[in-house]
Design a protein around this motif. Structure first.
Motif, PDB file in Angstrom:
ATOM      1  N   LYS A 155     -17.981  54.043  34.504  1.00  0.00           N
ATOM      2  CA  LYS A 155     -17.038  53.119  35.102  1.00  0.00           C
ATOM      3  C   LYS A 155     -16.739  52.105  34.221  1.00  0.00           C
ATOM      4  CE  LYS A 155     -18.296  53.531  39.901  1.00  0.00           C
ATOM      5  NZ  LYS A 155     -18.977  52.765  41.179  1.00  0.00           N
ATOM      6  N   GLU A 156     -17.778  51.535  33.214  1.00  0.00           N
ATOM      7  CA  GLU A 156     -17.497  50.462  32.203  1.00  0.00           C
ATOM      8  C   GLU A 156     -16.658  51.016  31.069  1.00  0.00           C
ATOM      9  OE1 GLU A 156     -20.895  48.714  31.351  1.00  0.00           O
ATOM     10  OE2 GLU A 156     -21.319  47.771  33.472  1.00  0.00           O
ATOM     11  N   GLY A 157     -16.486  52.390  31.075  1.00  0.00           N
ATOM     12  CA  GLY A 157     -15.956  52.980  29.799  1.00  0.00           C
ATOM     13  C   GLY A 157     -16.683  53.208  28.685  1.00  0.00           C
ATOM     14  N   ARG A 158     -18.166  53.360  28.792  1.00  0.00           N
ATOM     15  CA  ARG A 158     -19.159  53.426  27.806  1.00  0.00           C
ATOM     16  C   ARG A 158     -19.165  55.008  27.644  1.00  0.00           C
ATOM     17  NH1 ARG A 158     -21.611  48.789  26.287  1.00  0.00           N
ATOM     18  NH2 ARG A 158     -21.354  46.938  27.432  1.00  0.00           N
ATOM     19  N   ILE A 159     -18.608  55.573  28.602  1.00  0.00           N
ATOM     20  CA  ILE A 159     -18.590  57.164  28.698  1.00  0.00           C
ATOM     21  C   ILE A 159     -17.148  57.552  28.494  1.00  0.00           C
ATOM     22  CG2 ILE A 159     -19.587  59.253  29.219  1.00  0.00           C
ATOM     23  CD1 ILE A 159     -21.906  57.843  30.876  1.00  0.00           C
ATOM     24  N   ARG A 160     -16.904  58.346  27.475  1.00  0.00           N
ATOM     25  CA  ARG A 160     -15.648  58.730  27.312  1.00  0.00           C
ATOM     26  C   ARG A 160     -14.908  59.351  28.369  1.00  0.00           C
ATOM     27  NH1 ARG A 160     -15.371  59.513  20.879  1.00  0.00           N
ATOM     28  NH2 ARG A 160     -16.028  57.219  20.280  1.00  0.00           N
ATOM     29  N   ASP A 161     -15.614  60.671  28.908  1.00  0.00           N
ATOM     30  CA  ASP A 161     -14.954  61.430  29.819  1.00  0.00           C
ATOM     31  C   ASP A 161     -15.897  61.963  30.921  1.00  0.00           C
ATOM     32  OD1 ASP A 161     -16.701  63.511  28.589  1.00  0.00           O
ATOM     33  OD2 ASP A 161     -15.065  63.756  26.938  1.00  0.00           O
ATOM     34  N   ASP A 162     -15.583  62.545  31.936  1.00  0.00           N
ATOM     35  CA  ASP A 162     -16.406  63.213  33.097  1.00  0.00           C
ATOM     36  C   ASP A 162     -17.240  64.227  32.545  1.00  0.00           C
ATOM     37  OD1 ASP A 162     -15.299  61.252  34.769  1.00  0.00           O
ATOM     38  OD2 ASP A 162     -13.784  62.536  35.448  1.00  0.00           O
ATOM     39  N   PHE A 163     -16.945  65.001  31.633  1.00  0.00           N
ATOM     40  CA  PHE A 163     -17.605  66.103  31.017  1.00  0.00           C
ATOM     41  C   PHE A 163     -18.879  65.761  30.544  1.00  0.00           C
ATOM     42  CE2 PHE A 163     -19.198  68.992  27.721  1.00  0.00           C
ATOM     43  CZ  PHE A 163     -19.130  70.280  28.544  1.00  0.00           C
ATOM     44  N   ALA A 164     -18.885  64.368  29.726  1.00  0.00           N
ATOM     45  CA  ALA A 164     -20.291  63.867  29.265  1.00  0.00           C
ATOM     46  C   ALA A 164     -21.090  63.454  30.351  1.00  0.00           C
ATOM     47  CB  ALA A 164     -19.887  62.881  28.229  1.00  0.00           C
ATOM     48  N   VAL A 165     -20.385  62.696  31.530  1.00  0.00           N
ATOM     49  CA  VAL A 165     -21.377  62.431  32.505  1.00  0.00           C
ATOM     50  C   VAL A 165     -21.928  63.468  33.368  1.00  0.00           C
ATOM     51  CG1 VAL A 165     -21.187  61.278  35.051  1.00  0.00           C
ATOM     52  CG2 VAL A 165     -19.816  60.435  33.027  1.00  0.00           C
ATOM     53  N   LYS A 166     -21.083  64.717  33.330  1.00  0.00           N
ATOM     54  CA  LYS A 166     -21.784  65.752  34.161  1.00  0.00           C
ATOM     55  C   LYS A 166     -23.002  66.320  32.973  1.00  0.00           C
ATOM     56  CE  LYS A 166     -20.697  70.446  35.816  1.00  0.00           C
ATOM     57  NZ  LYS A 166     -21.530  71.217  34.942  1.00  0.00           N
ATOM     58  N   THR A 167     -22.797  66.302  31.801  1.00  0.00           N
ATOM     59  CA  THR A 167     -23.734  66.847  30.988  1.00  0.00           C
ATOM     60  C   THR A 167     -25.013  66.126  31.119  1.00  0.00           C
ATOM     61  OG1 THR A 167     -22.123  67.610  29.527  1.00  0.00           O
ATOM     62  CG2 THR A 167     -24.341  67.521  28.544  1.00  0.00           C
ATOM     63  N   ILE A 168     -25.127  64.621  31.271  1.00  0.00           N
ATOM     64  CA  ILE A 168     -26.162  64.073  31.116  1.00  0.00           C
ATOM     65  C   ILE A 168     -26.942  64.166  32.689  1.00  0.00           C
ATOM     66  CG2 ILE A 168     -27.216  61.592  31.008  1.00  0.00           C
ATOM     67  CD1 ILE A 168     -24.842  60.990  29.276  1.00  0.00           C
TER      68      ILE A 168
END
Length: 249
Positions: free
Chosen positions: A208-221
């Motif tokens: 939400k703060e923009g520290r992760i660039r895309d949703d794919f990276a969120v899903k990976t973590i």
């Protein structure tokens, strides 16, 4: 118990290499069954002396009949097949337990590569996620390993080690007071994944703060966190569910 011995025989040459492994005491079959073996030999020689010295001819024939009866019906049981199956189960279980141990390294790599920001808040997010992962693993190991439990007997010890902070300790203590006698299954379902839930919350906040660039990276973590949680739960299952007693008997 796993005892390392390859280092002692890796450079051995000539006669005696196999004997050095065969007669090793620590972690060996001798150390495991020596008392049972002595008991068996004692009973065997007592029966042998009774048969040879104390029994008359009629009693000897009766004794031999009992021996032949036991020998015949003992061969009916496929003992070699059952023993081989049991050893296979035990060895596979032992190796699977080792390969199931979750390591935080892959999560650390993904977190370091995906959560950006060189400011204090970005560094704190990355460190907190890894702290929660290590906390989860430590809590699992305290329920499995007596040595780890001795090192971290209470939540205060986790705080002293830097794996837990005071407000998180308060949350866990509140859960313990609410359920004063939880079963091991309850711990596995509620307490153990709690640090992983906290970690996923930080990942969501970082997105939400923009520290992760895309949703794919969120899903990976999050997938890595779920995988870590699954392996931790599997370790608890190995500790809770033993090899069926009928196989051991």
């Amino acid at each position: 118990m796993t005892v390392t011995y390859t280092g002692e025989v890796a450079t051995c040459r000539g006669f005696g290499t196999f004997l050095k492994v065969l007669y090793r005491w620590r972690g060996s079959i001798y150390k495991l069954v020596w008392l049972d073996l002595l008991t068996y030999l004692l009973v065997y020689y007592i029966l042998s002396l009774i048969y040879r010295l104390l029994l008359n001819e009629e009693s000897k024939r009766l004794f031999e009949g009992v021996v032949n009866y036991c020998s015949f019906h003992g061969n009916v049981i496929p003992l070699s097949f059952v023993l081989g199956f049991y050893v296979t189960v035990v060895m596979n279980r032992w190796w699977n337990q080792y390969t199931t141990i979750p390591w935080p390294d892959s999560i650390a790599v993904f977190v370091s590569a995906s959560i950006h920001g060189q400011d204090e808040r970005g560094r704190l997010m990355r460190r907190t996620i890894l702290r929660y992962v290590c906390l989860c693993l430590t809590m699992v190991l305290t329920m499995i390993s007596p040595r780890v439990k001795k090192r971290f007997p209470t939540l205060d010890n986790l705080v002293e080690a830097g794996l837990l902070i005071d407000n998180e300790k308060t949350i866990l203590e509140h859960l313990n007071k609410k359920f004063p006698k939880p079963s091991k299954h309850w711990y596995e379902i509620f307490l153990i994944p709690l640090p992983i839930v906290w970690a996923t919350s930080i990942v969501t906040r970082a997105r939400k703060e923009g520290r992760i660039r895309d949703d794919f990276a969120v899903k990976t973590i999050i997938d890595e966190l779920n995988k870590f949680r699954g392996q931790a739960g599997l370790l608890l299952s190995y500790d809770t569910i033993s090899v069926p007693l009928v196989y051991t008997q």
